[in-house]
Write a protein that holds these residues in place. Structure first.
Motif, short mmCIF file in Angstrom:
data_model
loop_
_atom_site.label_atom_id
_atom_site.label_comp_id
_atom_site.label_asym_id
_atom_site.label_seq_id
_atom_site.Cartn_x
_atom_site.Cartn_y
_atom_site.Cartn_z
N ASN A 392 -34.08 -8.61 -9.00
CA ASN A 392 -35.27 -8.59 -8.14
C ASN A 392 -36.53 -9.09 -8.85
OD1 ASN A 392 -35.52 -6.49 -9.90
ND2 ASN A 392 -35.75 -4.88 -8.35
N ASP A 393 -36.38 -9.80 -9.98
CA ASP A 393 -37.54 -10.30 -10.71
C ASP A 393 -37.43 -11.82 -10.84
OD1 ASP A 393 -39.62 -10.92 -12.35
OD2 ASP A 393 -39.01 -9.66 -14.04
N PRO A 394 -38.24 -12.58 -10.08
CA PRO A 394 -38.16 -14.05 -10.15
C PRO A 394 -38.56 -14.61 -11.51
CG PRO A 394 -40.05 -13.35 -8.84
CD PRO A 394 -39.25 -12.11 -9.12
N ASP A 395 -39.22 -13.80 -12.35
CA ASP A 395 -39.63 -14.26 -13.67
C ASP A 395 -38.68 -13.82 -14.78
OD1 ASP A 395 -41.99 -15.44 -12.62
OD2 ASP A 395 -42.97 -13.48 -12.61
N ASP A 396 -37.58 -13.18 -14.41
CA ASP A 396 -36.62 -12.74 -15.43
C ASP A 396 -36.05 -13.95 -16.17
OD1 ASP A 396 -34.76 -10.65 -16.59
OD2 ASP A 396 -33.29 -11.99 -15.67
N GLU A 397 -35.77 -13.77 -17.46
CA GLU A 397 -35.29 -14.88 -18.29
C GLU A 397 -33.98 -15.47 -17.77
OE1 GLU A 397 -33.76 -13.92 -22.14
OE2 GLU A 397 -33.21 -11.87 -21.57
N GLY A 398 -33.18 -14.67 -17.06
CA GLY A 398 -31.90 -15.15 -16.57
C GLY A 398 -31.89 -15.54 -15.11
N ARG A 399 -33.07 -15.71 -14.52
CA ARG A 399 -33.13 -15.98 -13.09
C ARG A 399 -32.39 -17.27 -12.71
NH1 ARG A 399 -33.86 -12.77 -8.68
NH2 ARG A 399 -34.23 -14.10 -6.88
N GLY A 400 -32.63 -18.33 -13.46
CA GLY A 400 -31.98 -19.60 -13.14
C GLY A 400 -30.48 -19.52 -13.27
N VAL A 401 -29.99 -18.84 -14.30
CA VAL A 401 -28.55 -18.68 -14.50
C VAL A 401 -27.96 -17.86 -13.35
CG1 VAL A 401 -26.80 -17.61 -15.97
CG2 VAL A 401 -28.66 -18.92 -17.00
N LEU A 402 -28.65 -16.79 -12.96
CA LEU A 402 -28.16 -15.95 -11.87
C LEU A 402 -28.04 -16.77 -10.58
CD1 LEU A 402 -27.47 -13.19 -10.61
CD2 LEU A 402 -29.93 -12.87 -10.23
N GLU A 403 -29.09 -17.51 -10.24
CA GLU A 403 -29.06 -18.27 -8.99
C GLU A 403 -27.98 -19.34 -9.02
OE1 GLU A 403 -33.06 -19.64 -8.52
OE2 GLU A 403 -33.77 -17.74 -7.67
N PHE A 404 -27.76 -19.95 -10.18
CA PHE A 404 -26.70 -20.95 -10.32
C PHE A 404 -25.34 -20.31 -10.02
CE2 PHE A 404 -23.49 -23.02 -13.06
CZ PHE A 404 -23.54 -24.31 -12.55
N LYS A 405 -25.09 -19.13 -10.61
CA LYS A 405 -23.79 -18.48 -10.43
C LYS A 405 -23.64 -17.88 -9.03
CE LYS A 405 -23.27 -17.76 -15.38
NZ LYS A 405 -23.08 -16.84 -16.52
N GLN A 406 -24.73 -17.36 -8.47
CA GLN A 406 -24.68 -16.84 -7.10
C GLN A 406 -24.24 -17.91 -6.11
OE1 GLN A 406 -28.73 -15.38 -6.91
NE2 GLN A 406 -28.04 -13.25 -6.70
N GLY A 407 -24.60 -19.16 -6.40
CA GLY A 407 -24.27 -20.25 -5.49
C GLY A 407 -22.79 -20.47 -5.30
N PHE A 408 -21.97 -20.00 -6.24
CA PHE A 408 -20.53 -20.17 -6.16
C PHE A 408 -19.83 -18.98 -5.49
CE2 PHE A 408 -21.82 -23.01 -9.55
CZ PHE A 408 -21.09 -24.15 -9.26
N ASP A 409 -20.62 -18.05 -4.94
CA ASP A 409 -20.10 -16.83 -4.33
C ASP A 409 -19.56 -15.90 -5.42
OD1 ASP A 409 -19.64 -15.13 -2.23
OD2 ASP A 409 -17.74 -16.03 -1.64
N GLY A 410 -19.28 -14.67 -5.06
CA GLY A 410 -18.76 -13.72 -6.03
C GLY A 410 -19.55 -12.42 -6.04
N HIS A 411 -19.38 -11.65 -7.11
CA HIS A 411 -20.08 -10.38 -7.24
C HIS A 411 -20.40 -10.11 -8.71
CE1 HIS A 411 -15.84 -9.17 -7.99
NE2 HIS A 411 -16.39 -8.29 -8.82
N ALA A 412 -21.27 -9.14 -8.94
CA ALA A 412 -21.64 -8.75 -10.30
C ALA A 412 -20.79 -7.58 -10.76
CB ALA A 412 -23.12 -8.38 -10.36
N GLU A 413 -20.32 -7.67 -11.98
CA GLU A 413 -19.51 -6.61 -12.59
C GLU A 413 -20.32 -5.99 -13.74
OE1 GLU A 413 -14.95 -6.64 -13.70
OE2 GLU A 413 -16.12 -7.53 -15.32
N GLU A 414 -20.64 -4.72 -13.59
CA GLU A 414 -21.36 -4.00 -14.64
C GLU A 414 -20.35 -3.20 -15.46
OE1 GLU A 414 -24.82 -0.54 -15.17
OE2 GLU A 414 -24.16 -1.14 -13.16
N LEU A 415 -20.21 -3.55 -16.73
CA LEU A 415 -19.30 -2.82 -17.61
C LEU A 415 -19.99 -1.57 -18.14
CD1 LEU A 415 -17.63 -5.76 -19.58
CD2 LEU A 415 -16.87 -4.66 -17.47
N VAL A 416 -19.20 -0.70 -18.76
CA VAL A 416 -19.74 0.58 -19.21
C VAL A 416 -20.71 0.41 -20.37
CG1 VAL A 416 -17.84 1.06 -20.82
CG2 VAL A 416 -19.08 2.96 -19.75
N GLY A 417 -20.55 -0.65 -21.17
CA GLY A 417 -21.46 -0.87 -22.30
C GLY A 417 -20.89 -0.37 -23.61
N ALA A 418 -21.74 -0.32 -24.62
CA ALA A 418 -21.31 0.01 -25.98
C ALA A 418 -21.16 1.52 -26.18
CB ALA A 418 -22.32 -0.54 -27.00
N CYS A 419 -20.08 1.89 -26.89
CA CYS A 419 -19.86 3.28 -27.32
C CYS A 419 -19.59 3.26 -28.82
CB CYS A 419 -18.67 3.89 -26.60
SG CYS A 419 -18.87 4.05 -24.81
#
Length: 445
Positions: A392-419
Motif C-alpha cells: 500500500n505504499d507507492p514509494d516503497d523500494e519494491g513497488r516496481g518489482v511488485l507491479e511487474f510480478k502482479q501483472g502475471f497473476d498469482g499471490h503473495a506467500e509470506e514465510l515464517v521468517g528466521a528462527c
C-alpha cells in the motif's frame, strides 16, 4: 568439505501397554544423494536444500553438515547446515529448511537435537534457519487469505528456537515474502496470456513484435549474462556475482539451471518492418487511385488510417535502423530459472535500461512459465521470488518489482521468517548485545 561427524543419536522403541511399539527415531549424517531425494519429495523441498546447493556454496562457507532423522529406518527429516565464521565463532545457516513436517512433533524435536549436537561439536555460537513453510497467504493486493499458521512458531519455540520477527523488505539471506504463480486451468500459451493483466499481455506481445527472441545459454556462454547482471546491480545498488560464479552454478545444477538471454534481432526486425511498410505504401497508392476515380467517405477513411499507420511504421523503421547500426543481434535482458521437483524459481534477472521500451523482461518471464511449467504438466508452481511485502505504499523500494510480478497473476506467500537456535548461551547473548547497540549508535548520529 562436509565433515563426517558422529551425529548418531537414538530414541529407542518402547512398548505400549497395549503391546504396540513406539516409533524409533535416529539422528544420523546423510549424503548429498539422500538430501536430494528427501528434498525432491518433500512438501517443503527447494533447490537451496540440495547437494547441488552445497557444492555451489562450498567456496563461500567454512564447512557444512548434512543431518537427517530417520523414523523406523525411513529418512523423514533433514537439512544442510552451512557454517560461516562470525566475530565470536562459527554460526550456522539452514537456507529454506530444515525439511521437517510438523504433523509429527517428534521429528522437529529430533532434527533440532541433531542440529544442536552438530553445533556443539563445532563449538558454534548459534544456528539460524528459515523454514520453507507458508505462514500466511495473501491475495494479489496483499489481503490475507485465511488465518496465519501460528502452530509453526509454537512448534519451533517449543524446541528452543527464537523467532526473529515479522519484517518487510528484501531479505538479506532468504526472502520472507515471495510471489507465487500456479497454473490451474492453464493449458497452452493462449490461456496463459489471457490470465495476465492487460498491460502485461501487451508487454509480451510488444516484445514479440519488436524482434525480441529468447535463447538458453550453456555454461561456456555466460559472459553476456554476467555483464547484464553486473550493470543492473550497479544501477540498483547491490552486489552482483561474476561470470565464474554463474559458470559454476550451471556446472553444478546442470540441466536444472536455465540461463535465458533476451536478444533483439535487429536485422530480422528491419527486414520485416521494411516489407510491412512497403506493403502499406502500395495499399495507400491503390486507395489514392481509387479515390481519384471514385471519391467516397469510406475510401477516404481507409486512406487516412493507412497514412497514420505509415507514420507510426516509419518511426519504428527509424528505431530499427538505429538498432541495426549497433549489430544484427543485440543482448538486452537476462534471467536465471532454477528447476526443482516442486517448483521453478525465477532466481535473478537483469535488463539494460536503454532498451526498456522493447519489454524483454516480460517476454523472459512469459517464456520461463510457458517452457518450464505450462508445457510440463508436472510443474504446477512458478516461484517469482522476492517482493518486499509492502502493498500500500507507492514509494516503497519494491513497488516496481511488485507491479511487474502482479501483472502475471498469482499471490503473495509470506514465510515464517528466521528462527535462531542458541548453542553457546554466553556468546549468543554477546552477539545479541552487539546487535542491540548498533541501532542505538545510528540513532545517536
Amino acid at each position: 568439505m562436509t565433515r563426517k561427524t558422529d551425529l548418531r543419536d537414538h530414541a529407542h522403541a518402547m512398548p505400549h501397554h497395549n503391546g504396540r511399539t513406539e516409533l524409533i527415531y535416529d539422528i544420523t549424517p546423510i549424503t548429498f544423494n539422500q538430501l536430494d531425494l528427501l528434498s525432491a519429495g518433500h512438501p517443503q523441498g527447494g533447490f537451496q536444500q540440495t547437494g547441488h546447493m552445497a557444492h555451489l556454496a562450498e567456496p563461500d562457507v567454512d564447512d557444512m553438515d548434512l543431518i537427517g532423522v530417520t523414523r523406523n529406518g525411513v529418512l523423514s527429516a533433514g537439512c544442510l547446515i552451512a557454517w560461516t565464521r562470525g566475530r565470536l565463532g562459527l554460526e550456522g545457516s539452514i537456507w529454506l529448511g530444515p525439511l521437517c513436517a510438523l504433523d509429527d512433533p517428534k521429528l522437529l524435536e529430533h532434527i533440532t537435537r541433531g542440529i544442536r549436537l552438530a553445533a556443539r561439536r563445532r563449538h558454534a555460537v548459534s544456528v539460524t534457519c528459515w523454514p520453507n513453510i507458508e505462514y500466511q497467504r495473501h491475495d494479489a493486493d496483499g489481503n490475507p487469505i485465511g488465518a496465519p499458521d501460528t502452530m509453526i512458531l509454537d512448534a519451533y519455540r517449543s524446541c528452543g528456537w527464537k523467532h526473529q520477527g515479522f519484517d518487510t523488505g528484501y531479505g538479506k539471506v532468504v526472502n520472507r515474502w515471495n510471489w507465487i504463480r500456479t497454473f490451474d486451468g492453464i493449458k497452452d500459451e493462449r490461456t496463459l496470456l489471457a490470465s495476465y493483466k492487460p498491460r502485461t499481455r501487451w508487454s509480451v506481445n510488444r516484445a514479440k513484435t519488436s524482434g525480441v527472441q529468447i535463447r538458453e545459454l550453456t555454461a561456456n556462454d555466460l559472459g553476456m549474462f554476467a555483464s547484464i547482471e553486473q550493470k543492473t546491480a550497479r544501477r540498483r545498488g547491490f552486489t552482483a556475482r561474476d561470470e565464474n560464479y554463474y559458470r559454476r552454478f550451471k556446472e553444478t545444477f546442470g540441466s536444472r539451471a536455465h540461463f535465458m538471454l533476451a536478444e533483439i534481432h535487429a536485422g530480422e526486425l528491419l527486414t520485416r518492418l521494411t516489407a510491412e511498410y512497403d506493403k502499406l505504401a502500395e495499399r495507400l497508392d491503390l486507395l489514392r487511385t481509387q479515390y481519384e476515380n471514385h471519391p467516397t467517405s469510406r475510401i477516404k477513411r481507409q486512406e487516412d488510417d493507412i497514412t497514420r499507420n505509415l507514420t507510426a511504421m516509419e518511426h519504428r523503421l527509424n528505431e530499427a535502423r538505429a538498432l541495426a547500426s549497433r549489430g544484427s543481434v543485440i543482448p538486452v535482458a537476462c534471467a536465471l530459472f532454477v528447476e526443482h521437483r516442486r517448483e521453478i524459481v525465477y532466481l535473478t534477472a537483469g535488463a539494460l535500461p536503454e532498451y526498456r521500451s522493447y519489454q524483454a523482461p516480460a517476454l523472459l518471464v512469459h517464456e520461463g512459465m510457458l517452457r518450464l511449467c505450462v508445457n510440463r504438466s508436472r510443474m504446477p508452481r512458478f516461484n517469482m521470488y522476492g517482493i518486499t511485502g509492502v502493498f500500500n505504499d507507492p514509494d516503497d523500494e519494491g513497488r516496481g518489482v511488485l507491479e511487474f510480478k502482479q501483472g502475471f497473476d498469482g499471490h503473495a506467500e509470506e514465510l515464517v521468517g528466521a528462527c535462531t537456535l542458541p548453542t553457546s548461551t554466553i556468546r549468543y547473548k554477546l552477539v545479541e548485545a552487539v546487535h542491540a547497540i548498533k541501532p542505538l549508535k545510528k540513532a545517536g548520529r
